[in-house]
Design an enzyme around this catalytic site. Structure first.
Site, short mmCIF file in Angstrom:
data_model
loop_
_atom_site.label_atom_id
_atom_site.label_comp_id
_atom_site.label_asym_id
_atom_site.label_seq_id
_atom_site.Cartn_x
_atom_site.Cartn_y
_atom_site.Cartn_z
N TYR A 145 0.79 -1.31 -0.16
CA TYR A 145 0.03 0.01 -0.31
C TYR A 145 0.87 1.29 -0.08
CZ TYR A 145 -3.81 -3.23 1.29
OH TYR A 145 -4.79 -3.91 1.37
N LYS A 196 4.18 -14.89 2.47
CA LYS A 196 4.05 -16.00 1.20
C LYS A 196 5.59 -15.98 0.83
CE LYS A 196 1.61 -17.44 -1.51
NZ LYS A 196 1.17 -18.74 -1.70
N ASP A 229 -2.07 -18.06 2.00
CA ASP A 229 -3.36 -18.76 1.58
C ASP A 229 -3.99 -19.83 2.53
OD1 ASP A 229 -0.87 -19.80 1.09
OD2 ASP A 229 -1.37 -20.68 -1.08
N ASP A 253 -5.05 -7.21 5.88
CA ASP A 253 -6.44 -6.56 5.39
C ASP A 253 -7.32 -7.74 4.89
OD1 ASP A 253 -8.10 -4.76 4.23
OD2 ASP A 253 -7.20 -3.70 2.82
N ASP A 257 -10.87 -9.45 7.28
CA ASP A 257 -12.13 -9.70 6.60
C ASP A 257 -12.69 -11.09 6.66
OD1 ASP A 257 -12.02 -6.76 6.30
OD2 ASP A 257 -12.88 -6.89 4.24
#
Length: 371
Positions: A145, A196, A229, A253, A257
């Protein structure tokens, strides 16, 4: 900032449903301050599209100065069609990413703790979510970001190319790692670091630096590593395995959620964004619900204010040192839910309350507990 010997908490409702839900958090916070005779003044500032329409700026210098000097900020939401219509340069100058960077709000805490009365509102089975109590610690001022270069360009062949850069320094990683480990020491001393590293160099650095901090400074913390993942899958398969999840800006982020479905609604989730401790023992801190501006329901008084009210509980705990009052507020929320208080997102088709009536239901329960 001190006004006549009093310290300040800044309230910024922002865009969309932000002002509606923040108003409920504000009145509960005001009641606790009044009841306990705490030396804090609530200072309201404009932020977002409404501020731009009045002042030509998303965030004025005076509003940012108030945020910078405050003991805490209670924030609503940002974004939506009206905000998106503001010229890009003006949006960028005062957007929430800029506030986070300027105040160095590097550690974002998102607790996930479902309320038994709402187990049926979750898409997951009650046996899967019962007893879940975890916190996602998200690095908030680095990663994709904020990385450079970024942007959209037109190539020589006429194609458009969008670029975002995912990058972290060892200092950024170690800083948020210590925050996560310190938090874990107040809980069950278990941290799962998520990245990752199998396909991303920044992810490999993340894993190496987190492990190095654990080995040299926090040998009492139980640390394991998980690919992002796989973590997304594990959050809906067996969320009780987690205590503290430590991850970067992008994955934090997304995963928070995903974890929201453990609680049944994104409208239930609070967050705290914390800066480093200063010499005076204080730190910059911004508290906000996770749900965003939800422009499709703005102005209808149907938004769930519990994310904002839970954020007030975090504000009491982390910025004001009022752990007991934070516990009382969380109990008041549980009592209101046990009595059947529901907003539309958690009513499952049944009778629902307005945003203000839900806030009133929590306040009524809190009044009984404060006496």
């Amino acid at each position: 900032m001190t006004v006549a010997g009093r310290r300040t908490i800044v309230i910024a409702g922002g865009d969309g449903v932000g002002p509606e839900v923040t108003a409920e958090g504000r009145r509960i916070l005001a009641r606790i301050i009044d009841k306990r005779a705490l030396p804090f003044e609530l200072v309201d500032v404009e932020y977002g599209a409404s501020a731009y329409n009045r002042h030509g700026k998303v965030l004025t210098e005076a509003a940012f100065a108030a945020m910078r000097d405050a003991d805490a900020i209670l924030f609503g939401a940002t974004g939506g069609p009206e905000f998106d219509a503001i010229p890009a340069a003006a949006r960028k100058a005062g957007n929430l990413l800029a506030v986070r960077r300027e105040l160095d709000l590097f550690a974002n805490l998102r607790p996930i703790k479902p309320v038994p009365e709402l187990h049926e509102t979750s898409s997951l089975k009650a046996r899967v979510i019962d007893g879940v109590d975890l916190v996602i610690v998200r690095e908030l001022v680095g990663g994709i970001y904020f990385g450079q270069p970024r942007g959209i360009e037109v190539l020589a062949n006429g194609e458009r190319l969008g670029t975002n850069t995912h990058q972290y320094t060892s200092t950024q990683i170690r800083k948020v790692t210590r925050a996560a480990f310190d938090l874990a020491r107040t809980r069950n001393s278990r941290v799962c670091s998520v990245a990752k590293e199998n396909v991303m160099e920044a992810g490999r650095l993340w894993r190496e630096e987190v492990q190095a901090v654990r080995d040299s400074e926090y040998p009492d913390i139980e640390l394991n590593h998980m690919l992002a993942d796989n973590c997304a899958m594990q959050l809906v398969r067996a969320p009780k395995q987690f205590d503290v999840i430590l991850t970067d800006n992008l994955f934090g982020d997304i995963l928070s959620d995903c974890a929201a479905m453990v609680t049944g609604s994104l409208g239930m989730l609070p967050s705290a964004s914390l800066g480093p401790l200063r010499e005076d023992g204080r730190r910059a801190a911004l508290y906000e619900p996770v749900h965003g501006s939800a422009p499709d329901i703005a102005g209808q008084s149907i938004a769930n204010p519990l994310g904002s009210i839970y954020s007030v509980a975090m504000l009491l705990r982390f910025s004001l040192g009022r752990r007991h009052d934070a516990d009382l507020l969380e109990q008041a929320i549980a009592n209101a839910l046990a009595a059947g208080a529901r907003t539309r997102d958690i009513a499952m088709g049944g009778e629902s309350l307005s945003t203000t009536d839900m806030g009133a239901a929590v306040l009524s329960e809190l009044e009984r507990l404060l006496d």
